[in-house]
Every structure is written in structure tokens, then in C-alpha cells.
Motif scaffolding. Structure first.
Motif, PDB file in Angstrom:
ATOM      1  N   ASP A  71      38.921  31.672  39.767  1.00  0.00           N
ATOM      2  CA  ASP A  71      40.102  30.973  39.281  1.00  0.00           C
ATOM      3  C   ASP A  71      40.646  30.058  40.372  1.00  0.00           C
ATOM      4  O   ASP A  71      40.667  30.429  41.552  1.00  0.00           O
ATOM      5  CB  ASP A  71      41.206  31.963  38.880  1.00  0.00           C
ATOM      6  N   VAL A  72      41.114  28.868  39.983  1.00  0.00           N
ATOM      7  CA  VAL A  72      41.733  27.938  40.925  1.00  0.00           C
ATOM      8  C   VAL A  72      42.981  27.341  40.287  1.00  0.00           C
ATOM      9  O   VAL A  72      43.155  27.392  39.072  1.00  0.00           O
ATOM     10  CB  VAL A  72      40.763  26.805  41.343  1.00  0.00           C
ATOM     11  N   GLY A  73      43.859  26.783  41.131  1.00  0.00           N
ATOM     12  CA  GLY A  73      45.068  26.131  40.646  1.00  0.00           C
ATOM     13  C   GLY A  73      46.201  27.110  40.409  1.00  0.00           C
ATOM     14  O   GLY A  73      46.147  28.278  40.805  1.00  0.00           O
ATOM     15  N   CYS A  74      47.265  26.627  39.761  1.00  0.00           N
ATOM     16  CA  CYS A  74      48.426  27.469  39.454  1.00  0.00           C
ATOM     17  C   CYS A  74      48.078  28.376  38.292  1.00  0.00           C
ATOM     18  O   CYS A  74      47.700  27.900  37.216  1.00  0.00           O
ATOM     19  CB  CYS A  74      49.629  26.602  39.102  1.00  0.00           C
ATOM     20  N   ARG A  75      48.232  29.657  38.490  1.00  0.00           N
ATOM     21  CA  ARG A  75      47.812  30.624  37.476  1.00  0.00           C
ATOM     22  C   ARG A  75      48.866  31.705  37.278  1.00  0.00           C
ATOM     23  O   ARG A  75      49.559  32.106  38.206  1.00  0.00           O
ATOM     24  CB  ARG A  75      46.502  31.303  37.902  1.00  0.00           C
ATOM     25  N   ARG A  76      48.934  32.163  36.030  1.00  0.00           N
ATOM     26  CA  ARG A  76      49.758  33.330  35.694  1.00  0.00           C
ATOM     27  C   ARG A  76      48.819  34.309  35.009  1.00  0.00           C
ATOM     28  O   ARG A  76      48.250  34.000  33.968  1.00  0.00           O
ATOM     29  CB  ARG A  76      50.901  32.922  34.774  1.00  0.00           C
ATOM     30  N   PHE A  77      48.654  35.487  35.578  1.00  0.00           N
ATOM     31  CA  PHE A  77      47.638  36.421  35.098  1.00  0.00           C
ATOM     32  C   PHE A  77      48.199  37.496  34.176  1.00  0.00           C
ATOM     33  O   PHE A  77      47.441  38.260  33.592  1.00  0.00           O
ATOM     34  CB  PHE A  77      46.931  37.066  36.286  1.00  0.00           C
ATOM     35  N   GLU A  78      49.522  37.571  34.056  1.00  0.00           N
ATOM     36  CA  GLU A  78      50.152  38.510  33.135  1.00  0.00           C
ATOM     37  C   GLU A  78      51.229  37.771  32.361  1.00  0.00           C
ATOM     38  O   GLU A  78      51.901  36.895  32.908  1.00  0.00           O
ATOM     39  CB  GLU A  78      50.788  39.683  33.892  1.00  0.00           C
ATOM     40  N   ASP A  80      54.522  36.588  31.131  1.00  0.00           N
ATOM     41  CA  ASP A  80      55.840  36.628  31.777  1.00  0.00           C
ATOM     42  C   ASP A  80      55.765  37.105  33.225  1.00  0.00           C
ATOM     43  O   ASP A  80      56.794  37.417  33.830  1.00  0.00           O
ATOM     44  CB  ASP A  80      56.822  37.511  31.000  1.00  0.00           C
ATOM     45  N   GLY A  81      54.567  37.179  33.792  1.00  0.00           N
ATOM     46  CA  GLY A  81      54.430  37.572  35.183  1.00  0.00           C
ATOM     47  C   GLY A  81      54.619  36.386  36.111  1.00  0.00           C
ATOM     48  O   GLY A  81      54.841  35.253  35.662  1.00  0.00           O
ATOM     49  N   PRO A  82      54.509  36.592  37.412  1.00  0.00           N
ATOM     50  CA  PRO A  82      54.704  35.506  38.367  1.00  0.00           C
ATOM     51  C   PRO A  82      53.514  34.549  38.390  1.00  0.00           C
ATOM     52  O   PRO A  82      52.413  34.888  37.963  1.00  0.00           O
ATOM     53  CB  PRO A  82      54.827  36.242  39.709  1.00  0.00           C
ATOM     54  N   TYR A  83      53.761  33.350  38.898  1.00  0.00           N
ATOM     55  CA  TYR A  83      52.700  32.384  39.124  1.00  0.00           C
ATOM     56  C   TYR A  83      52.120  32.573  40.523  1.00  0.00           C
ATOM     57  O   TYR A  83      52.820  32.986  41.454  1.00  0.00           O
ATOM     58  CB  TYR A  83      53.239  30.957  39.030  1.00  0.00           C
ATOM     59  N   TYR A  84      50.853  32.225  40.643  1.00  0.00           N
ATOM     60  CA  TYR A  84      50.176  32.194  41.933  1.00  0.00           C
ATOM     61  C   TYR A  84      49.469  30.852  42.061  1.00  0.00           C
ATOM     62  O   TYR A  84      49.145  30.215  41.055  1.00  0.00           O
ATOM     63  CB  TYR A  84      49.138  33.321  42.043  1.00  0.00           C
ATOM     64  N   TYR A  85      49.241  30.451  43.298  1.00  0.00           N
ATOM     65  CA  TYR A  85      48.484  29.222  43.517  1.00  0.00           C
ATOM     66  C   TYR A  85      47.184  29.570  44.216  1.00  0.00           C
ATOM     67  O   TYR A  85      47.174  30.035  45.356  1.00  0.00           O
ATOM     68  CB  TYR A  85      49.275  28.220  44.360  1.00  0.00           C
ATOM     69  N   MET A  86      46.078  29.364  43.506  1.00  0.00           N
ATOM     70  CA  MET A  86      44.750  29.573  44.045  1.00  0.00           C
ATOM     71  C   MET A  86      44.247  28.206  44.488  1.00  0.00           C
ATOM     72  O   MET A  86      44.098  27.299  43.658  1.00  0.00           O
ATOM     73  CB  MET A  86      43.826  30.187  42.995  1.00  0.00           C
ATOM     74  N   ILE A  87      44.033  28.041  45.775  1.00  0.00           N
ATOM     75  CA  ILE A  87      43.752  26.729  46.352  1.00  0.00           C
ATOM     76  C   ILE A  87      42.645  26.019  45.575  1.00  0.00           C
ATOM     77  O   ILE A  87      41.564  26.578  45.355  1.00  0.00           O
ATOM     78  CB  ILE A  87      43.377  26.867  47.838  1.00  0.00           C
ATOM     79  N   THR A 113      53.434  34.846  45.468  1.00  0.00           N
ATOM     80  CA  THR A 113      54.225  34.475  44.299  1.00  0.00           C
ATOM     81  C   THR A 113      55.094  33.256  44.591  1.00  0.00           C
ATOM     82  O   THR A 113      55.499  33.026  45.717  1.00  0.00           O
ATOM     83  CB  THR A 113      55.114  35.634  43.838  1.00  0.00           C
ATOM     84  N   PHE A 114      55.385  32.482  43.544  1.00  0.00           N
ATOM     85  CA  PHE A 114      56.231  31.312  43.681  1.00  0.00           C
ATOM     86  C   PHE A 114      57.704  31.712  43.716  1.00  0.00           C
ATOM     87  O   PHE A 114      58.139  32.622  43.005  1.00  0.00           O
ATOM     88  CB  PHE A 114      56.013  30.354  42.510  1.00  0.00           C
TER      89      PHE A 114
END
Length: 255
Positions: A71-78, A80-87, A113-114
Motif C-alpha cells: 500500500d502507498v499514499g494516504c490510507r485508512r485501514f479501518e 472511521d479509523g485514523p489516516y496514515y501516509y505510506m510514502i 497517524t495524522f
């Protein structure tokens, strides 16, 4: 850990992958599936590969989708969960979970987390003044202004906020014995705004979510028994399209 990437040396990378087929890491093997960038799988020594999960590899966190691709880019895996940034830039660190990074709209925390600031008019009661950025995670025991980080200096960001906040603004209606504000209940409204073409770099999707929702909420935040709904898309030319409506709610939804 060493990997080869498509990018400025795309031809060399393609030849390397086609000849070697895989690149070995400390505890497993990265395999390039292609044809797009970032189509990498990570194979364990027993030839299984992670999917729909996080995995720490060589001291860095990575996430793999349901097909086992990186996975790459801004992602939310759940939900209503938090966003993450995968370079998502080509290089040795592509796919790694970012644990730092600052924008005018917030930053990435050490856990990945953002941490978003929300925009608001300097005078929210009159919907007037410069667009201020507020830190919603600071405990507020006095007034909202204690959470102000500072005014937004990005003109495009301010213009989007102004356009979207006008979308849901009520109409002031004069009656014989007074006046009142009337909202366009159950009416879907649409607004389009031009974003910078590099919006993903300067305002990743978690910040864009916060901008849009804050702007739509600004005209209705002091009125009770109202609920907003919205959705948005951004096309390849950087045109943001927002659809939104408001409706009255009953006691069960309010509490």
C-alpha cells in the motif's frame, strides 16, 4: 534492505527486475509483480506473503492490501479509523509508514497517524475575518480561541473554505413580526473548486477531509437539530466537486 525502483532509471529497474525476479531482504524477499509502480509483494521464507495487514520489515512498518500488494499514499485501514501516509515517492523508502511530516494544516505523529488542524472563521459567530487554524486536540476549558494555531496563509485553501462554507449558508427571511434563518433542508447542493495540481503533496486527503467538513459545518454549527451529509471527488485536473445537504433530525439522532 535494497530494492530497485521505477523512476528516473525506469529502464534499468525493469531490466533488473526481469533478470533477477526478486530482491532479498533480511527475513524475506521482495518480489516485483508489475506492471505499475509499487506492485510489490513481500514473501516470507516459507513463500507465504502478508495481505490485509501491517508488517514490520527491517525496522519499518509497511501495509499490504487484500491482494498482498504494498500500500502507498494516504490510507485508512479501518472504517472511521485514523489516516496514515505510506510514502509514495519512488525510492528505497517507498511504502514505509511515515512517522513525521509537517504541513500548515497539521502533521504526522510519531505513531504514523495524522494530526489535523481544523479551519474556522476568526469570528465564527459572524462567519467573518481571516481563516484561523485550530488545534482540536488541545483541551479547551476556556474558549475556542485558546486553540488557535494561526491564520491560514494558503490563498487557495482559504478560497476553498469560503466557497464551501457559502454552500450551506441559510437564507435570512423577513416576516411581519421578525426575521429568521431558513435552511434548504433535504436539498443536495454542489460546489466545484479548483485545487493546485499537486494537492496530494501539499494537502493530503486527511487534511482535505478536515477542510471540507469544517467548511460545510461552519454555517450550521450553532444551530441544533441539524445533520449534514456530504461526499467529494477530485478529478485529474484538480477540480474538487462537493455534494452536500442538511436535514432536520429527531431526538434519537441528536442524543
Amino acid at each position: 534492505m535494497k530494492r530497485f525502483w521505477k523512476g528516473s532509471a525506469a529502464l534499468f529497474a525493469a531490466l533488473t527486475v526481469s533478470l533477477t525476479g526478486a530482491i532479498t531482504a533480511w527475513a524475506g524477499t521482495w518480489k516485483f509483480i508489475g506492471p505499475e509502480n509499487w506492485k510489490w509483494e513481500y514473501h516470507e521464507e516459507n513463500e507465504t506473503h502478508p495481505a490485509s495487514t501491517w508488517k514490520m520489515i527491517d525496522g519499518y512498518w509497511y501495509h499490504f492490501d487484500s491482494n498482498g500488494y504494498l500500500d502507498v499514499g494516504c490510507r485508512r485501514f479501518e472504517e472511521d479509523g485514523p489516516y496514515y501516509y505510506m510514502i509514495d515517492s519512488d525510492g528505497e523508502d517507498v511504502g514505509r509508514m511515515a512517522t513525521s511530516g509537517e504541513w500548515e494544516y497539521g502533521y504526522i505523529q510519531a505513531d504514523g497517524t495524522f494530526y489535523c488542524y481544523h479551519p474556522e472563521y476568526a469570528d465564527p459567530y459572524l462567519s467573518a475575518g481571516p481563516i484561523m487554524m485550530y488545534d482540536s486536540n488541545i483541551p479547551d476549558e476556556t474558549i475556542a480561541y485558546d486553540k488557535a494555531v494561526g491564520p491560514s496563509t494558503a490563498d487557495w485553501y482559504n478560497q476553498v473554505f469560503l466557497q464551501l462554507s457559502a454552500l450551506m449558508r441559510p437564507t435570512l427571511v423577513q416576516y411581519e413580526h421578525g426575521q429568521t434563518y431558513v435552511f434548504p433542508y433535504d436539498e443536495w447542493r454542489t460546489c466545484q473548486c479548483q485545487l493546485p495540481l499537486n494537492w496530494r503533496e501539499i494537502c493530503p486527503s486527511p487534511f482535505m477531509d478536515t477542510l471540507i467538513l469544517s467548511a460545510l459545518n461552519s454555517p450550521i454549527q450553532f444551530y441544533g437539530w441539524i445533520k449534514g451529509e456530504s461526499n467529494w471527488t477530485i478529478d485529474e485536473n484538480g477540480v474538487l466537486t462537493v455534494n452536500a445537504r442538511i436535514r432536520e433530525i429527531d431526538n434519537d439522532e441528536a442524543f
